[in-house]
Every structure is written in structure tokens, then in C-alpha cells.
Design a protein around this motif. Structure first.
Motif, PDB file in Angstrom:
ATOM      1  N   VAL A  33       0.840  -1.203   0.000  1.00  0.00           N
ATOM      2  CA  VAL A  33       0.000   0.000   0.000  1.00  0.00           C
ATOM      3  C   VAL A  33       0.871   1.248   0.000  1.00  0.00           C
ATOM      4  CG1 VAL A  33      -1.573   1.391   1.414  1.00  0.00           C
ATOM      5  CG2 VAL A  33      -2.057  -1.027   1.023  1.00  0.00           C
ATOM      6  N   PHE A  43       0.134   3.867  -2.889  1.00  0.00           N
ATOM      7  CA  PHE A  43      -0.661   5.039  -2.571  1.00  0.00           C
ATOM      8  C   PHE A  43       0.165   6.068  -1.802  1.00  0.00           C
ATOM      9  CE2 PHE A  43      -3.609   1.496  -2.921  1.00  0.00           C
ATOM     10  CZ  PHE A  43      -4.584   2.009  -3.766  1.00  0.00           C
ATOM     11  N   ASN A  87       0.007   8.160   0.862  1.00  0.00           N
ATOM     12  CA  ASN A  87      -0.743   8.437   2.083  1.00  0.00           C
ATOM     13  C   ASN A  87       0.198   8.697   3.245  1.00  0.00           C
ATOM     14  OD1 ASN A  87      -3.292   7.998   0.912  1.00  0.00           O
ATOM     15  ND2 ASN A  87      -3.174   5.801   1.288  1.00  0.00           N
ATOM     16  N   SER A  92      -2.948   6.692   7.442  1.00  0.00           N
ATOM     17  CA  SER A  92      -3.826   6.294   6.338  1.00  0.00           C
ATOM     18  C   SER A  92      -3.344   5.008   5.683  1.00  0.00           C
ATOM     19  CB  SER A  92      -3.904   7.413   5.298  1.00  0.00           C
ATOM     20  OG  SER A  92      -4.530   8.556   5.838  1.00  0.00           O
ATOM     21  N   THR A  93      -2.029   4.835   5.626  1.00  0.00           N
ATOM     22  CA  THR A  93      -1.467   3.607   5.056  1.00  0.00           C
ATOM     23  C   THR A  93      -1.900   2.391   5.858  1.00  0.00           C
ATOM     24  OG1 THR A  93       0.478   4.754   4.157  1.00  0.00           O
ATOM     25  CG2 THR A  93       0.677   2.376   4.508  1.00  0.00           C
ATOM     26  N   LYS A 118      -4.520   2.197   7.935  1.00  0.00           N
ATOM     27  CA  LYS A 118      -5.971   2.051   7.828  1.00  0.00           C
ATOM     28  C   LYS A 118      -6.356   1.435   6.496  1.00  0.00           C
ATOM     29  CE  LYS A 118      -8.686   5.354   9.113  1.00  0.00           C
ATOM     30  NZ  LYS A 118      -9.293   6.709   9.258  1.00  0.00           N
ATOM     31  N   THR A 119      -5.698   1.850   5.411  1.00  0.00           N
ATOM     32  CA  THR A 119      -5.983   1.296   4.090  1.00  0.00           C
ATOM     33  C   THR A 119      -5.600  -0.169   4.031  1.00  0.00           C
ATOM     34  OG1 THR A 119      -5.623   3.456   3.045  1.00  0.00           O
ATOM     35  CG2 THR A 119      -5.533   1.518   1.622  1.00  0.00           C
ATOM     36  N   PHE A 152      -8.188  -3.253   3.299  1.00  0.00           N
ATOM     37  CA  PHE A 152      -7.983  -4.225   2.221  1.00  0.00           C
ATOM     38  C   PHE A 152      -7.925  -5.648   2.779  1.00  0.00           C
ATOM     39  CE2 PHE A 152      -5.670  -1.013  -0.744  1.00  0.00           C
ATOM     40  CZ  PHE A 152      -6.903  -0.495  -1.121  1.00  0.00           C
ATOM     41  N   HIS A 191      -9.557   0.540  -6.719  1.00  0.00           N
ATOM     42  CA  HIS A 191      -9.607   1.839  -6.038  1.00  0.00           C
ATOM     43  C   HIS A 191      -8.832   2.911  -6.788  1.00  0.00           C
ATOM     44  CE1 HIS A 191     -11.382   0.030  -2.403  1.00  0.00           C
ATOM     45  NE2 HIS A 191     -10.701  -1.032  -2.786  1.00  0.00           N
TER      46      HIS A 191
END
Length: 210
Positions: free
Chosen positions: A123, A127, A129, A133-134, A136-137, A141, A196
Motif C-alpha cells: 500500500v 498510494f 498516504n 492512512s497507510t 488504515k488502508t 484491504f 480503487h
């Protein structure tokens, strides 16, 4: 004229051997394992998106760009992993009913942390982030794509198992195995990520003309 399947396979294996070597070398300080793993996933996923080649350039671009955040995440992984290992060991050796119950609960937490870890560095590679946020993402997932998570979990556990029981597998891993593992997992990760992302605005930019 397109290259033959044999030539394509040899080119891919050459890239993976080189990628494996770079990963091993950049992992040597230990604290850089997070940045190295992020770079390996970046290189593998972009090869699926854009084709092979440019392995060194792509690897060190990600290693440099994500170094700080990946290193902090890796140190956090080591800290939490150490805490969970001590927690599991403590409850297992307690020898009481409470110990058994708490061991089971801790094992569930540890497994949840493990499946999140399967996504964290990919991630970060994909992304742009912040660290919160990394994580949480990655958690979203891991839970939201359970079939893919199950596949990634089985692949990873089998890889670890065969490295524990087989010296031959150790040699294969040192030669190309870690990069091959990341490459295989990257196919499933790419499918998750593309749900996404609008491919027209894929942040894996075309670096082939730079």
C-alpha cells in the motif's frame, strides 16, 4: 516482432534475480527492510502495469521516496511484533485457564496484525498516504478482500514453511525467491489496488521515457 515466451521468461527471471539481490543488499542494515520491501513491491507491481525493465531505476526511486515512512513503519512492526511475541509466550507458559483464553485472544490479534502486514508495504508503494492512512488502508484491504487475503496468507506461510524445512529452498530464496514471492503476490495486490484507482490516473507513471 514480439519476443518468444522463452526469451520473455529469461528476461523476467533476470529482472527478478537482480531485484532479489538489490533487496538483500538494502536489507542488510535491518532497519531498512521496510524501505527495501516497499521498493520491491513497487518494482514488481509497476512491471505488471507497464512491462519489464528499468529494475534498478524503479527500485531506487521507491527506496528513496518512501525511505522515511517505510522505515518508521518497519520499526513499528518490530516493536509490535516483539510485544505480541512476548504476550503469546507469557500466556502460553502461564498454564492456567486464564492463560489459555488470553493466549487464544492474543493469537487472534497477532493473526490480524499479520494479514494487515501483508498489505502495509505494498500500500505504501502504491498510494501516497500518511502513515496512519497507510495502516488504515491496509487493514481495510485485509478485511475487505478476504479471498485475496487468504491467498496471500497461504502463499506467505508456505514460503516461510519451506524455508524452515529445506536448505535447498534457502538457496533458492537467496538467489531469487524473495523477489519471486513478491512478484506472485503482486498480481493479487494489483487486482485489489485497481478497484480503487482509475487506470487513466494511475500513480505508477510511465518512467520509460525519462
Amino acid at each position: 516482432m514480439s519476443e518468444s515466451p522463452v526469451i520473455a521468461f529469461l528476461n523476467k527471471m533476470t529482472d527478478l534475480i537482480l531485484l532479489n539481490l538489490m533487496w538483500l543488499i538494502t536489507c542488510l542494515p535491518i532497519v531498512t527492510i521496510g524501505a527495501a520491501t516497499t521498493a520491491m513491491y513497487y518494482t514488481n507491481i509497476i512491471s505488471i502495469r507497464q512491462g519489464d525493465g528499468y529494475v534498478v531505476k524503479r527500485y531506487f526511486k521507491s527506496f528513496r521516496d518512501n525511505f522515511k515512512q517505510a522505515t518508521i513503519l518497519w520499526l513499528l512492526v518490530l516493536l509490535l511484533g516483539g510485544i505480541m511475541a512476548f504476550d503469546l509466550f507469557y500466556w502460553y507458559t502461564l498454564g492456567t485457564m486464564l492463560g489459555k483464553v488470553m493466549f487464544c485472544l492474543s493469537a487472534v490479534v497477532a493473526f490480524f496484525m499479520f494479514i494487515i502486514l501483508l498489505y502495509v508495504f505494498p500500500v505504501l508503494a502504491k498510494f501516497d498516504n500518511c502513515m496512519k492512512s497507510t495502516i488504515k488502508t491496509a487493514a481495510a484491504f485485509a478485511v475487505g478482500y478476504l479471498p485475496y487475503t487468504a491467498i496471500l496468507t497461504v502463499i506467505t506461510i508456505l514460503f516461510i514453511y519451506f524455508n524452515v524445512v529445506s536448505i535447498v529452498m534457502n538457496a533458492i530464496s537467496l538467489f531469487a525467491g524473495f523477489a519471486v514471492l513478491a512478484y506472485v503476490k503482486s498480481f493479487f495486490l494489483y487486482k485489489v489496488f485497481m478497484n480503487h484507482m482509475d487506470e487513466r490516473y494511475d500513480d505508477f507513471y510511465s518512467d520509460q521515457e525519462e
